[in-house]
Each structure stands twice: as C-alpha cells, then as structure tokens.
Design a protein around this motif. Sequence first.
Motif, PDB file in Angstrom:
ATOM      1  N   UNK A 123       0.840  -1.193   0.000  1.00 19.69           N
ATOM      2  CA  UNK A 123       0.000   0.000   0.000  1.00 19.69           C
ATOM      3  C   UNK A 123       0.877   1.244   0.000  1.00 19.69           C
ATOM      4  N   UNK A 124       0.538   2.191  -0.866  1.00 20.40           N
ATOM      5  CA  UNK A 124       1.256   3.464  -0.952  1.00 20.40           C
ATOM      6  C   UNK A 124       0.765   4.468   0.096  1.00 20.40           C
ATOM      7  N   UNK A 125      -0.261   4.121   0.853  1.00 22.33           N
ATOM      8  CA  UNK A 125      -0.891   5.051   1.788  1.00 22.33           C
ATOM      9  C   UNK A 125       0.125   5.651   2.752  1.00 22.33           C
ATOM     10  N   UNK A 126       0.098   6.982   2.882  1.00 23.00           N
ATOM     11  CA  UNK A 126       1.039   7.659   3.773  1.00 23.00           C
ATOM     12  C   UNK A 126       0.391   8.811   4.529  1.00 23.00           C
ATOM     13  N   UNK A 127      -0.817   9.182   4.152  1.00 24.78           N
ATOM     14  CA  UNK A 127      -1.610  10.170   4.877  1.00 24.78           C
ATOM     15  C   UNK A 127      -2.613   9.393   5.731  1.00 24.78           C
ATOM     16  N   UNK A 128      -2.953   9.872   6.937  1.00 22.92           N
ATOM     17  CA  UNK A 128      -3.851   9.107   7.806  1.00 22.92           C
ATOM     18  C   UNK A 128      -5.170   8.698   7.156  1.00 22.92           C
ATOM     19  N   UNK A 129      -5.755   9.567   6.343  1.00 22.14           N
ATOM     20  CA  UNK A 129      -7.012   9.215   5.676  1.00 22.14           C
ATOM     21  C   UNK A 129      -6.820   8.032   4.741  1.00 22.14           C
ATOM     22  N   UNK A 130      -5.725   8.038   3.992  1.00 27.09           N
ATOM     23  CA  UNK A 130      -5.430   6.928   3.085  1.00 27.09           C
ATOM     24  C   UNK A 130      -5.158   5.647   3.873  1.00 27.09           C
ATOM     25  N   UNK A 131      -4.408   5.779   4.957  1.00 34.20           N
ATOM     26  CA  UNK A 131      -4.081   4.614   5.770  1.00 34.20           C
ATOM     27  C   UNK A 131      -5.345   3.949   6.304  1.00 34.20           C
ATOM     28  N   UNK A 132      -6.240   4.757   6.867  1.00 34.24           N
ATOM     29  CA  UNK A 132      -7.477   4.207   7.425  1.00 34.24           C
ATOM     30  C   UNK A 132      -8.324   3.561   6.335  1.00 34.24           C
ATOM     31  N   UNK A 133      -8.407   4.206   5.169  1.00 35.75           N
ATOM     32  CA  UNK A 133      -9.212   3.659   4.072  1.00 35.75           C
ATOM     33  C   UNK A 133      -8.667   2.317   3.605  1.00 35.75           C
ATOM     34  N   UNK A 134      -7.357   2.214   3.427  1.00 35.17           N
ATOM     35  CA  UNK A 134      -6.775   0.954   2.971  1.00 35.17           C
ATOM     36  C   UNK A 134      -6.900  -0.138   4.031  1.00 35.17           C
ATOM     37  N   UNK A 135      -6.724   0.229   5.293  1.00 33.97           N
ATOM     38  CA  UNK A 135      -6.859  -0.772   6.359  1.00 33.97           C
ATOM     39  C   UNK A 135      -8.295  -1.271   6.469  1.00 33.97           C
ATOM     40  N   UNK A 136      -9.265  -0.384   6.310  1.00 33.26           N
ATOM     41  CA  UNK A 136     -10.658  -0.815   6.333  1.00 33.26           C
ATOM     42  C   UNK A 136     -10.964  -1.726   5.146  1.00 33.26           C
ATOM     43  N   UNK A 137     -10.405  -1.392   3.974  1.00 32.07           N
ATOM     44  CA  UNK A 137     -10.613  -2.230   2.795  1.00 32.07           C
ATOM     45  C   UNK A 137     -10.015  -3.615   2.985  1.00 32.07           C
ATOM     46  N   UNK A 138      -8.816  -3.663   3.519  1.00 34.92           N
ATOM     47  CA  UNK A 138      -8.153  -4.945   3.733  1.00 34.92           C
ATOM     48  C   UNK A 138      -8.858  -5.733   4.816  1.00 34.92           C
ATOM     49  N   UNK A 139      -9.325  -5.040   5.851  1.00 33.80           N
ATOM     50  CA  UNK A 139     -10.077  -5.720   6.917  1.00 33.80           C
ATOM     51  C   UNK A 139     -11.295  -6.424   6.318  1.00 33.80           C
ATOM     52  N   UNK A 140     -11.958  -5.756   5.369  1.00 30.54           N
ATOM     53  CA  UNK A 140     -13.130  -6.365   4.743  1.00 30.54           C
ATOM     54  C   UNK A 140     -12.793  -7.564   3.886  1.00 30.54           C
ATOM     55  N   UNK A 141     -11.548  -7.657   3.433  1.00 30.56           N
ATOM     56  CA  UNK A 141     -11.133  -8.768   2.572  1.00 30.56           C
ATOM     57  C   UNK A 141     -10.387  -9.859   3.335  1.00 30.56           C
ATOM     58  N   UNK A 142     -10.168  -9.649   4.636  1.00 29.07           N
ATOM     59  CA  UNK A 142      -9.326 -10.570   5.405  1.00 29.07           C
ATOM     60  C   UNK A 142     -10.002 -11.899   5.671  1.00 29.07           C
ATOM     61  N   UNK A 143     -11.334 -11.949   5.668  1.00 28.31           N
ATOM     62  CA  UNK A 143     -12.091 -13.193   5.841  1.00 28.31           C
ATOM     63  C   UNK A 143     -11.659 -13.961   7.079  1.00 28.31           C
ATOM     64  N   UNK A 144     -11.560 -13.248   8.188  1.00 27.18           N
ATOM     65  CA  UNK A 144     -11.256 -13.902   9.460  1.00 27.18           C
ATOM     66  C   UNK A 144      -9.801 -13.877   9.859  1.00 27.18           C
ATOM     67  N   UNK A 145      -8.903 -13.632   8.910  1.00 25.54           N
ATOM     68  CA  UNK A 145      -7.488 -13.556   9.251  1.00 25.54           C
ATOM     69  C   UNK A 145      -7.139 -12.213   9.869  1.00 25.54           C
ATOM     70  N   UNK A 146      -5.937 -12.123  10.410  1.00 22.64           N
ATOM     71  CA  UNK A 146      -5.480 -10.876  11.005  1.00 22.64           C
ATOM     72  C   UNK A 146      -4.826  -9.981   9.956  1.00 22.64           C
ATOM     73  N   UNK A 147      -4.823  -8.679  10.242  1.00 21.30           N
ATOM     74  CA  UNK A 147      -4.164  -7.695   9.390  1.00 21.30           C
ATOM     75  C   UNK A 147      -2.926  -7.193  10.127  1.00 21.30           C
ATOM     76  N   UNK A 148      -1.759  -7.483   9.559  1.00 22.08           N
ATOM     77  CA  UNK A 148      -0.472  -7.089  10.146  1.00 22.08           C
ATOM     78  C   UNK A 148       0.169  -6.047   9.238  1.00 22.08           C
TER      79      UNK A 148
END
Length: 464
Positions: free
Chosen positions: A335-360
């Motif tokens: 992820x290229x995210x480096x501004x807090x808004x981008x970081x939160x958006x990408x983390x929320x997107x990945x959380x939705x795709x994690x299907x039960x796994x953890x996000x590290x």
Amino acid sequence: MSPSVPPTLDRPHFIGIGGAGMSGIAKILAQRGARVAGSDSRESETAAALRALGVTVHVGHDAAHLAQDATAVVVSSAIRPENPELAAARERGVPVVHRSDALAALMEGTRPIAVAGTHGKTTTTSMLAVALTALGADPSYAIGGDLDAPGSNAHHGGGEIFVAEADESDRSFHTYAPEVAIVLNVELDHHANYASLEEIYDSFETFVGKVRPGGTLVVSADQPGAVELTSRVRDMGDLRIVTVGEAEDADVRVVKINPRGLAGEVTVLLDGRMLTFTVSVPGRHYALNAVAALAAGIAIGAPARNLASALAKYTGVKRRLQLKGEAAGVQVIDSYAHHPTEMAADLEAIRGAAEGGRVLVVFQPHLFSRTRELGAEMGDALALADASVVLDIYPAREDPIPGVTSAVVIDAARAAGADVTAGPDRDAVLDAVAGMAKPGDLVLTMGAGDVTDLGPRILARLGS
C-alpha cells in the motif's frame, strides 16, 4: 522532429528521470519522436523500460551527463538547486522547465481530463486510462504509478483525450487547462508548501478556475473539503459542476457498494436510472474513485453503460493495495498510503477482505514535516490493524527535523490501544513479521518510501 513535440522539448534532459511523474513525461516525448536523455540516482526497472524506448539514462548526477545540444532541462520540485546537472544548465543558459510545464505542453491540442485531490489521484487516473483504452478511445495518459509493468505509467495515444494526474503538492496543477477536472477530496497535507487548510482551498480554487470555458468539474458530494470547495466555485464562470457520492443530493448518487473479497460491486443512480458495475479492487474508497471516473468519462463523451463495463478492466496499479504474493498461507499486499485518511481507508478495505485472518502492518512514515503534523493521526489509523511494526521515517527530499522521529507515530498508536513495535533494523522486522504471521493473515507493507522493498523479502522469509 515530430510536430507534436514542442521545440524546447526536442532534446530534453530529465533530472530524476526514474520518478513516477518524470518518467511518464519522458516516455510520451520519446514516443512522439523526441531524443530524450536523463539521469537518476539509482538503477531501476523504470530506467530499463525507458532505455527500451531509446532514452539515454545515466545513473548518478554529474554535469557531464548534460549533452551539449540539450534543448531543455526538465526538473521537479524535488530537485535541489545544487544538483550539478541543474547548475550546469543554468551556467550554459539551457532553459529549465518544470515537470508540470512540460506536461502542460504535451496536453496542448488535446481534450485533457485532470485528476486532482489529496488522495486517490493515481487510482482514478488509472481507472479512466484503462476504461477509455478498453473502449477504443486510445487516450494519452500520464499517471503517478505503473499499471502493470515498469513504464506503463504513460502512453502517447492516437486519440484526442489526454488523462493526467494533477499534483497539488507544489501548486503545479495550476499549469493545466483541462476540459474536465476531477477533485476527489481536499485535505491539509504537504506542510512544507501549505501553511493552512485555507491555502489549500485557495490552491484548488485556482485549479478549478483553469477549467476551459464550458468544461466540467466532477467533485465529491461527500468529503467535507470537496463540499466546501464546491460552495466556493459554484458561481465560477462557464463551469458545469457534477457532484458524485453517497449524499442524497449527489448528481451521480452511489446507492450501494457491495464488497466481494478483493473486489466489489457499486450501484449508482444516474439520470434517473440505476447502473450497476464491478470494481475489481477492494474498498469503499476505490468504488467512489470509480464513480468519479465514470462521471468524468461521461462528461468527455463516453457512453455511460459502456464506460461502466469498461471500468471493470481496471485491476489495480502498483503500490495501491497490490498483491505481492502468498507464502505459507499468508498474503502480502503493498500500500502506498502515507496520509492518515489513506491509511485508514486501505486498512478498512483490507479488513473487509481478510475473511477472518489478522491484518499485520509494516508502516514507514513519509517525510519529517508530515510526521510532525500528522503523526498522531497516523498512529490512530494503525489502531485498525491487529499488529504493526513502524520503521524509521523515510526522508525523501527533506532534511531531519529535531525531535521528529517515528516515535511520534508509535506513541500515538499505543495511546489508541494498538499493538505496535519499533522496527529500525530491517532484518529484525522480517523475523518479527514472519514470527507473527499465521495462515490466513494479511501482511500490509504501507508507506510512500522504500518499505515496498520489504514485501518480496517477507514472502521469501515466510517461504523458507
């Protein structure tokens, strides 16, 4: 010399030619018939891709690299005055051209779409370029990232449309005169160049004021900064404004976004009719980017339904939630995210795709000035991950600021309840991530610096 090459740019020399913005302009000029040369601080895949087009690329910076017959030296705002090639150009009277002026010159005689905003420019520009290409429009485009291979950030097309990413960081987007402008969002960033949000608004107002008479502004109806900008430019000249988003009064209203793993489906209400299409990347923010791209494409003349179908052809751009691979049941995403808004958006997107796994997350703060101003918000964003490792700050073009270190981010993350550790030693980071990750987890390398280099190394360590 090709008639589509401005005389000053017939034999240009680019300082920092390997950069995303610079390499794209160099590529288009080479494709138009210019004799292009340049230098970069290191060897790269981008340099190799440029050489394949006949571009001369030197590694390192030396006054001797500047050819005697160079017609211009092209620079970005990141090039310092003491650069030996820049100094040699000034001594010899060779014109110095800013990157934005070179890009503006390439847009002359075309129908430009300029994509602006604090976040999402590269993705939205890429979506438009891919979709219009799929429709046979053969647009020219200049993007701040590679679509699928080194050098795929730009193209000289045979069509009349030119799609370009418009960078607000140094006000260089004031150079462009688009037929269609997109403003995705307006937030305070680039603290070395803007002292306040009011200065940001003024800068975006100037950009919108450059839209050609009778042109169109596509702007978010949801993001507060974009809404404020719309109120400021509502009565500006001969300008058509199209608002997009989930707001009830949006001209192109997003009715529903359905996540589907690492993809999604979005339904919009357009001219009284429902239109549903696929977005082949995860996350609500990418779906909203696709809707902005849809509105801009329609404004330039593309049929709505055909364009909606073509947008599904976009499968991502390097460093924007790019899957780097999988090892031991663990997916590694960049992820290229480096501004807090981008970081939160990408983390929320990945959380939705994690299907039960953890996000590290392995996060690298970018720029001392940004970390000083937004480090606490970066830490808050990292609380959305299950665990994070924070690297030292990537300085890019900046000198250190006393007292500003990645500890600003780490302390804020811990205060927000995040599980976060410092990672100044990269080999130790690899061991830590490999030790934490279990089958089903997603590892995200995040930041605008060289943290991206850790993805393949993490995969190798997981697979060993």
